[in-house]
Design a protein around this motif. Structure first.
Motif, mmCIF file in Angstrom:
data_model
loop_
_atom_site.group_PDB
_atom_site.id
_atom_site.type_symbol
_atom_site.label_atom_id
_atom_site.label_comp_id
_atom_site.label_asym_id
_atom_site.label_seq_id
_atom_site.Cartn_x
_atom_site.Cartn_y
_atom_site.Cartn_z
ATOM 1 N N ALA A 53 0.820 -1.216 0.000
ATOM 2 C CA ALA A 53 0.000 0.000 0.000
ATOM 3 C C ALA A 53 0.851 1.262 0.000
ATOM 4 O O ALA A 53 0.678 2.144 0.841
ATOM 5 C CB ALA A 53 -0.956 0.013 1.190
ATOM 6 N N THR A 57 -8.709 -1.759 10.181
ATOM 7 C CA THR A 57 -7.512 -1.810 9.338
ATOM 8 C C THR A 57 -7.265 -0.472 8.650
ATOM 9 O O THR A 57 -8.178 0.146 8.099
ATOM 10 C CB THR A 57 -7.668 -2.917 8.274
ATOM 11 O OG1 THR A 57 -7.540 -4.188 8.920
ATOM 12 C CG2 THR A 57 -6.611 -2.804 7.184
ATOM 13 N N GLN A 58 -6.023 -0.029 8.697
ATOM 14 C CA GLN A 58 -5.633 1.234 8.067
ATOM 15 C C GLN A 58 -4.213 1.125 7.547
ATOM 16 O O GLN A 58 -3.465 0.222 7.939
ATOM 17 C CB GLN A 58 -5.738 2.380 9.068
ATOM 18 C CG GLN A 58 -4.920 2.187 10.329
ATOM 19 C CD GLN A 58 -5.228 3.229 11.385
ATOM 20 O OE1 GLN A 58 -4.513 4.223 11.534
ATOM 21 N NE2 GLN A 58 -6.296 2.993 12.127
ATOM 22 N N VAL A 59 -3.850 2.025 6.658
ATOM 23 C CA VAL A 59 -2.494 2.046 6.119
ATOM 24 C C VAL A 59 -1.640 2.991 6.948
ATOM 25 O O VAL A 59 -2.127 3.748 7.779
ATOM 26 C CB VAL A 59 -2.491 2.475 4.633
ATOM 27 C CG1 VAL A 59 -3.294 1.500 3.794
ATOM 28 C CG2 VAL A 59 -3.034 3.890 4.472
ATOM 29 N N ALA A 114 -11.310 4.961 5.500
ATOM 30 C CA ALA A 114 -10.476 5.120 4.303
ATOM 31 C C ALA A 114 -9.856 3.798 3.883
ATOM 32 O O ALA A 114 -9.756 3.492 2.682
ATOM 33 C CB ALA A 114 -9.389 6.158 4.567
ATOM 34 N N GLY A 115 -9.454 2.985 4.860
ATOM 35 C CA GLY A 115 -8.888 1.684 4.543
ATOM 36 C C GLY A 115 -9.901 0.758 3.892
ATOM 37 O O GLY A 115 -9.581 0.034 2.944
ATOM 38 N N GLU A 116 -11.158 0.811 4.373
ATOM 39 C CA GLU A 116 -12.198 -0.015 3.757
ATOM 40 C C GLU A 116 -12.504 0.472 2.341
ATOM 41 O O GLU A 116 -12.730 -0.348 1.432
ATOM 42 C CB GLU A 116 -13.457 0.021 4.619
ATOM 43 C CG GLU A 116 -14.583 -0.875 4.124
ATOM 44 C CD GLU A 116 -14.242 -2.356 4.133
ATOM 45 O OE1 GLU A 116 -14.834 -3.096 3.327
ATOM 46 O OE2 GLU A 116 -13.377 -2.778 4.932
ATOM 47 N N ASP A 117 -12.488 1.778 2.136
ATOM 48 C CA ASP A 117 -12.675 2.311 0.782
ATOM 49 C C ASP A 117 -11.575 1.831 -0.161
ATOM 50 O O ASP A 117 -11.822 1.599 -1.356
ATOM 51 C CB ASP A 117 -12.676 3.843 0.815
ATOM 52 C CG ASP A 117 -13.914 4.425 1.466
ATOM 53 O OD1 ASP A 117 -14.927 3.709 1.569
ATOM 54 O OD2 ASP A 117 -13.862 5.608 1.867
ATOM 55 N N MET A 118 -10.369 1.654 0.391
ATOM 56 C CA MET A 118 -9.232 1.244 -0.425
ATOM 57 C C MET A 118 -9.238 -0.262 -0.700
ATOM 58 O O MET A 118 -9.058 -0.696 -1.846
ATOM 59 C CB MET A 118 -7.925 1.624 0.287
ATOM 60 C CG MET A 118 -6.662 1.208 -0.445
ATOM 61 S SD MET A 118 -5.150 1.620 0.481
ATOM 62 C CE MET A 118 -5.283 3.406 0.563
ATOM 63 N N PHE A 119 -9.463 -1.081 0.338
ATOM 64 C CA PHE A 119 -9.289 -2.528 0.210
ATOM 65 C C PHE A 119 -10.590 -3.293 -0.016
ATOM 66 O O PHE A 119 -10.559 -4.407 -0.546
ATOM 67 C CB PHE A 119 -8.613 -3.080 1.469
ATOM 68 C CG PHE A 119 -7.224 -2.563 1.713
ATOM 69 C CD1 PHE A 119 -6.221 -2.762 0.788
ATOM 70 C CD2 PHE A 119 -6.921 -1.872 2.879
ATOM 71 C CE1 PHE A 119 -4.937 -2.298 1.011
ATOM 72 C CE2 PHE A 119 -5.646 -1.399 3.119
ATOM 73 C CZ PHE A 119 -4.646 -1.610 2.176
ATOM 74 N N HIS A 120 -11.724 -2.736 0.436
ATOM 75 C CA HIS A 120 -13.010 -3.452 0.370
ATOM 76 C C HIS A 120 -12.855 -4.858 0.956
ATOM 77 O O HIS A 120 -13.299 -5.853 0.381
ATOM 78 C CB HIS A 120 -13.517 -3.525 -1.076
ATOM 79 C CG HIS A 120 -13.659 -2.183 -1.725
ATOM 80 N ND1 HIS A 120 -14.666 -1.290 -1.400
ATOM 81 C CD2 HIS A 120 -12.895 -1.567 -2.674
ATOM 82 C CE1 HIS A 120 -14.534 -0.204 -2.123
ATOM 83 N NE2 HIS A 120 -13.461 -0.330 -2.891
#
Length: 240
Positions: A23, A162-164, A181-187
């Motif tokens: 990421a 979960t986050q980056v 934001a992490g869920e938007d990124m990884f789903h």
């Protein structure tokens, strides 16, 4: 890579490895949690290739071969990839998990038979009490679950939030915004109409700390953070 060790609660140690290649440009952390007691427990093993790093980190706190219990949130490489390496190293160690994971996966995957826990069952490791909660499909597979260490109020919550990035070991700041934001990124979450209710059940525990696998541990109003995450899950699936 290096694995940093931080005591986030009395006798609970965060072992954190930052991997900048995942990421980018923020990178990603992989955390394990060592819970000391008469029968020490490791929550998350890390993937097999991280085993030497995690073993060296555990050695800063205790003799790795004295490990008694191995647990994790769900069956996935970064959660339990090094499970059998730990079983080989620690002759008294046993995997402990919910009944579903033991039945569908761990009875076959683990080199020694696992100990299954019922929903709400307590594992007494001597000085610490860890209560297992089934959280099917939250955040991933149907065997998912968490452990709540009741003496310190620490919720070992796996992939929730979960986050980056590579933040502090322990924070009282916002973990909900970065998790969204992490869920938007990884789903990555297996969202369903029941997901929010599952997370709100954990909020009812009123934990004092949240031990995140991918992100900083959190000290503060953990119930509010869990309820806010539940509300975001509801929003994503259209629950009113």
């Amino acid at each position: 890579m290096d694995t940093n060790v931080t005591e986030i609660a009395d006798g609970i140690y965060r072992l954190s490895t930052y991997v900048p290649e995942i990421a980018p440009p923020a990178g990603f952390v992989f955390n394990q949690f060592l819970v000391k007691g008469d029968e020490p427990l490791l929550f998350h093993t890390g993937p097999r290739r991280m085993f030497p790093l995690v073993q060296a980190a555990v050695a800063k706190v205790m003799k790795p071969s004295d490990l008694r219990w191995i647990s994790f949130g769900h069956v996935e490489a970064d959660e339990c990839g090094a499970m059998n390496d730990w079983l080989a190293l620690a002759p008294r160690a046993e995997v402990v998990h919910g009944r579903t994971a033991c039945f569908v996966s761990l009875n076959d995957l683990a080199d020694r038979a696992p100990r299954p826990l019922a929903d709400g069952e307590v594992l007494d490791i001597g000085g610490k009490h860890l209560r297992w909660f089934d959280t099917p499909h939250v955040p991933h597979g149907w065997e998912a679950g968490v452990l709540h260490e009741e003496t310190s109020g620490t919720l070992l919550c796996g992939d929730l939030f979960t986050q980056v990035g590579n933040g502090p070991a322990l924070t009282s700041g916002d973990i909900v915004g970065p998790a969204i934001a992490g869920e938007d990124m990884f789903h990555a979450s297996s969202l369903a109409p029941s997901s929010g209710a599952t997370v709100r059940r954990l909020a009812e525990l009123k934990p004092q700390r949240l031990a995140l696998m991918h992100g900083p541990s959190f000290a503060g109003d953990a119930a509010a953070a869990l309820n806010a995450l539940a509300a975001d899950f509801d929003r994503r699936v259209g629950v009113r």
